[in-house]
Design a protein around this motif. Sequence first.
Motif, PDB file in Angstrom:
ATOM      1  N   UNK A  92      67.856  15.319 -28.021  1.00  0.00           N
ATOM      2  CA  UNK A  92      68.444  14.052 -28.477  1.00  0.00           C
ATOM      3  C   UNK A  92      69.811  14.273 -29.126  1.00  0.00           C
ATOM      4  N   UNK A  93      69.966  15.427 -29.797  1.00  0.00           N
ATOM      5  CA  UNK A  93      71.240  15.721 -30.474  1.00  0.00           C
ATOM      6  C   UNK A  93      72.401  15.766 -29.486  1.00  0.00           C
ATOM      7  N   UNK A  94      72.134  16.179 -28.242  1.00  0.00           N
ATOM      8  CA  UNK A  94      73.213  16.246 -27.255  1.00  0.00           C
ATOM      9  C   UNK A  94      73.827  14.881 -27.011  1.00  0.00           C
ATOM     10  N   UNK A  95      73.026  13.825 -27.076  1.00  0.00           N
ATOM     11  CA  UNK A  95      73.566  12.479 -26.927  1.00  0.00           C
ATOM     12  C   UNK A  95      74.049  11.902 -28.241  1.00  0.00           C
ATOM     13  N   UNK A 236      70.467   9.500 -45.895  1.00  0.00           N
ATOM     14  CA  UNK A 236      71.904   9.692 -45.698  1.00  0.00           C
ATOM     15  C   UNK A 236      72.179  10.783 -44.674  1.00  0.00           C
ATOM     16  N   UNK A 237      71.177  11.560 -44.330  1.00  0.00           N
ATOM     17  CA  UNK A 237      71.331  12.628 -43.351  1.00  0.00           C
ATOM     18  C   UNK A 237      71.558  12.048 -41.959  1.00  0.00           C
ATOM     19  N   UNK A 238      72.110  12.837 -41.029  1.00  0.00           N
ATOM     20  CA  UNK A 238      72.199  12.381 -39.640  1.00  0.00           C
ATOM     21  C   UNK A 238      70.821  12.005 -39.109  1.00  0.00           C
ATOM     22  N   UNK A 239      70.771  11.045 -38.215  1.00  0.00           N
ATOM     23  CA  UNK A 239      69.491  10.530 -37.732  1.00  0.00           C
ATOM     24  C   UNK A 239      68.597  11.597 -37.104  1.00  0.00           C
ATOM     25  N   UNK A 339      60.024   8.431 -32.788  1.00  0.00           N
ATOM     26  CA  UNK A 339      60.562   7.518 -31.780  1.00  0.00           C
ATOM     27  C   UNK A 339      61.470   6.480 -32.420  1.00  0.00           C
ATOM     28  N   UNK A 340      60.996   5.852 -33.462  1.00  0.00           N
ATOM     29  CA  UNK A 340      61.754   4.763 -34.081  1.00  0.00           C
ATOM     30  C   UNK A 340      63.006   5.278 -34.788  1.00  0.00           C
ATOM     31  N   UNK A 341      62.936   6.439 -35.400  1.00  0.00           N
ATOM     32  CA  UNK A 341      64.144   6.988 -36.010  1.00  0.00           C
ATOM     33  C   UNK A 341      65.208   7.266 -34.946  1.00  0.00           C
ATOM     34  N   UNK A 342      64.792   7.810 -33.817  1.00  0.00           N
ATOM     35  CA  UNK A 342      65.766   8.054 -32.755  1.00  0.00           C
ATOM     36  C   UNK A 342      66.311   6.744 -32.203  1.00  0.00           C
ATOM     37  N   UNK A 343      65.482   5.717 -32.146  1.00  0.00           N
ATOM     38  CA  UNK A 343      65.965   4.399 -31.726  1.00  0.00           C
ATOM     39  C   UNK A 343      67.018   3.876 -32.701  1.00  0.00           C
ATOM     40  N   UNK A 344      66.770   4.045 -33.990  1.00  0.00           N
ATOM     41  CA  UNK A 344      67.759   3.607 -34.982  1.00  0.00           C
ATOM     42  C   UNK A 344      69.060   4.376 -34.796  1.00  0.00           C
ATOM     43  N   UNK A 458      68.391   8.129 -24.346  1.00  0.00           N
ATOM     44  CA  UNK A 458      67.153   7.397 -24.611  1.00  0.00           C
ATOM     45  C   UNK A 458      65.906   8.134 -24.151  1.00  0.00           C
ATOM     46  N   UNK A 459      66.085   9.227 -23.405  1.00  0.00           N
ATOM     47  CA  UNK A 459      64.925   9.921 -22.846  1.00  0.00           C
ATOM     48  C   UNK A 459      63.990  10.496 -23.905  1.00  0.00           C
ATOM     49  N   UNK A 460      64.478  11.209 -24.943  1.00  0.00           N
ATOM     50  CA  UNK A 460      63.532  11.774 -25.933  1.00  0.00           C
ATOM     51  C   UNK A 460      62.656  10.738 -26.610  1.00  0.00           C
ATOM     52  N   UNK A 461      63.207   9.613 -27.151  1.00  0.00           N
ATOM     53  CA  UNK A 461      62.282   8.631 -27.729  1.00  0.00           C
ATOM     54  C   UNK A 461      61.373   8.000 -26.689  1.00  0.00           C
ATOM     55  N   UNK A 462      61.840   7.861 -25.452  1.00  0.00           N
ATOM     56  CA  UNK A 462      60.995   7.304 -24.405  1.00  0.00           C
ATOM     57  C   UNK A 462      59.804   8.218 -24.124  1.00  0.00           C
ATOM     58  N   UNK A 463      60.044   9.529 -24.131  1.00  0.00           N
ATOM     59  CA  UNK A 463      58.956  10.487 -23.902  1.00  0.00           C
ATOM     60  C   UNK A 463      57.915  10.373 -25.012  1.00  0.00           C
TER      61      UNK A 463
END
Length: 967
Positions: A92-95, A236-239, A339-344, A458-463
């Motif tokens: 996810x970090x790559x995106x 405050x950290x990166x998502x 999942x939801x944190x990555x969506x945010x 979006x692939x990691x949260x989708x998985x």
Amino acid sequence: MLAILLAHTVGAAVAPLLVRRWGRAVFYPLGAIPLVSLGWVAANWPSGPADDCRTVVSWVPGLSMDIALRFDTLAAIMSVLALGIGALVLFYCAGYFRPVDPDAATDPRMPGFAAKMVGFAGSMFGLMVADNMLVLYVFWELTTVLSFLLVGHYAERSINRRAAIQALVVTTAGGLAMLVGFIALGNAAGSYLVSDLVADPPSGTVVTVALLLVLVGALSKSAIVPLHFWLPGAMAAPTPVSAYLHAAAMVKAGIYLVARLTPGFADSPGWRPTVVVLGLATALLAGWRAVREYDLKLLLAYSTVSQLGLMIMLVGAGSGDLMLAGLTAMCAHAGAKATLFMVVGIIDHATGTRDLRELAGLGRRSPWLFVIAAAGAASMAGVPPFVGFIAKETIFGAEANAPVLGDAGPYALAAAVLASTFTVIYSVRFVWGGFAAKGKAAPSAAVAGMHRPSAAFMAPPAVLAGISLLLGLYALVLDTVLHGYADTMPDGTGYHLALWHGMGLPVFLSALVLAVGTGLFVARGPLQLSRLRRLPLGKADQLYDTSLRLLDVAAVRLTGFTQRGSLPFNQAMIFATLVLLPLGALMLGARDRVDLQLWDTPLQLTVAVLVVAGGLGATLARNRLSAVLLVGVTGYGCAVAFAFHGAPDLALTQLLVETVTLVIFVLVLRTLPAESERPTMALSRGPRALLALGVGASVAVLAAFAMAARSGPTVSEALPEAAYVRGHGANIVNVILVDVRAWDTLGEISVLLVAATGVASMVFRTRRYGRAPRIADADAQRKPPGRISPATPYSPAIGSTTWLRGSAYHDPNQRSLVLEVATRGIFPVIMVVSVYFLFAGHNNPGGGFAGGLAAGLGLALRYIAGGRYELGETLPLDSGKILGVGLSLVGGTALGSLLLGAPVLSSAMISFSLPVLGQVHLVTGLFFDCGVYLVVVGMVLDVLRSLGVRLDQELESQTAQPLAGVP
């Protein structure tokens, strides 16, 4: 297991280099490290509760610090969360780090971020498989430090710095309490292995206190009330950090530790009430706070705190069904919340905001992201057929039939129902606030200007959302996995996970929670949930700030009282504490009778009289040099006393240390007046003499009572055989230094290095000179003809004899032909003796420390006889590099011992044959001694440069005068 830890260590080490070469694409190969490690976890999955895989590496057996790793069902479950979600977050970090601005591609923080994320994944795996409590604590604190660095990723922002420090302070304080508990438990049980403690748990008051201290560490790590407030601030950290550390990994460490210890200690006094009361309080109060937030990330943060509270209550209550419910909730929560944190993160990345009041119409603009978010929220709210629904029903069913909860069972069930209702409210609020049109025909400004997220982003949260659905549909797989650990608990009813158990109380409560939660959200306007001004838990952060301010004030006042800028006063405070505290404890405690024998022979009495005379003379002397020499008499007298008592090694070391100390004193005294002022002497002599008598008396009294309190055989009786058999040496003192207490020696020489560096820093002030000047430097920097100095370099007469090369550049008024000739002859002997001490010290008096001191005295002699240029010619090396090589050699001995099959920093034997010498036995302690030798030589050289060479230059500059009539 060791290979997985090594792979993550190597990955973290090379990540910065790979990021600079490949950019953000490096997160894909880095994510493969935990992904491949997950394959090992799957291939070695334990077959049952009694099945485990163990690995032990001998590290420091004397301190119970063997690296003992154990891979059982619970470790396997936690490893799936740490490694599986860790791999997806790295992908996810790559995106996430895709730059909107092309110039951002060179973000200097990204290499460090990648290394820390990979290192954190490895630290979490190490924490899960560590069976030794002390090793577990090491990994525990590694996650704390890495979390601090990751939360403070944007160090230029004050909010990130504050959040990072707050998380570090809270979790480190809890970790220190936990360490004390671990040590007490290990001492009580006679083993530091968690598996041994759980299999045969100790009991007693000490164990009860120790368990409560361990719970403090677990509760602080998992953000349980009242130590919850650091987690919302850490948003405050990166998502990616929030999605991994604060949803799926780090905060689960406390849950894991409680689950690990519950089978053995659930019935211990204080355990169950602590986890149940604090867990339910956290679930309710944080859930109430979550329904009030407008920032999507803070909403998820408080919801995480709420669900962590419920989980820690379930896994710590001490029932098989409750443990199964807690593990199910933990797996469901990790998948849904990550999942939801990555969506945010995607929403923030695409729209530039996380405020749900600024988002409208996002569901129409990005329908796939809406589907992913809806799936994650549905699992979090417990909507069938997601795994969250199974977890919620299991919680209700287990709490309704949990004898361990006793009369508190109905209240716990009611609290769980209320907390689940909050979960439904903030889950619906998340989806509605982030994606609904909210009655607007057109998207909001933030949504209208968004850029569409890529499929790879979006692939990691989708998985993860898909996995939450599959685990709900195929609950039997999860049931088989989790029962492997839940069956280790008593009081189980044989409950099994399933999507449908038929009509009953759990399904009724689930439907009630969904209906009431949805209804309350729909009626949010009349209820005015968002306008309630009284914030539960809102004062906790303020209490933290107030506590820090009070500590700052107390520290400033205490420092102002004890450290007034006067070195004598500071020393007086230290010595007064040394006298008052131990003697006070001795007076208040039990004491054994002391039988003293003042001396064995009249010769000892003679030495004692000389020592006392030296001490009294130093007190009365006004001349500083005389006082230093009289103090030296006391030191040499102690060396003679050591020799009389059969300790030639200590006597030799004391003689060398005393001589080096005298040299240093003499160098310093050059800058001071010859005599102390009489008024000052009259005022300070009495109090200082009284304090000195107090220190000497207290040390003597404590030593006498300590010897009288001995009730068993002394350790020294076993040392001769142990030194010869285990340490491969006949000199007990040296074997102790390089083997038995090598860790202490490593710490002591590190202090020596720091002290030498500190002295150099104070003397040089602006920069640290690397080496003493050489003759070539003197020739290149001759003084201009307009100025003269007593120390002006000159060339010796042709044909004259030069005993020391540097003496030709020494001040003629300070030269001594006798001293130069003696130095020329004595110095080689001193160096040969120092090398002899080094190599013979393992079996005879000597060693690296004594050899280094002897070599240092040789250098001091060359400097005194020939001046600063002679010192540079004698050893033209940078003292800092000598110190560094010595310390590296000492540290490298640890690795060498391990490679040879011996514990770290212990002596291992290397045997080989040479053509002439025959069989040769080499002990690794020799390399340790060589490192000590270099550190001591480097320290003496540093002191000679600082207090000798540098002061020479300053004194010369002060005495140099301009010629009359010359501008």
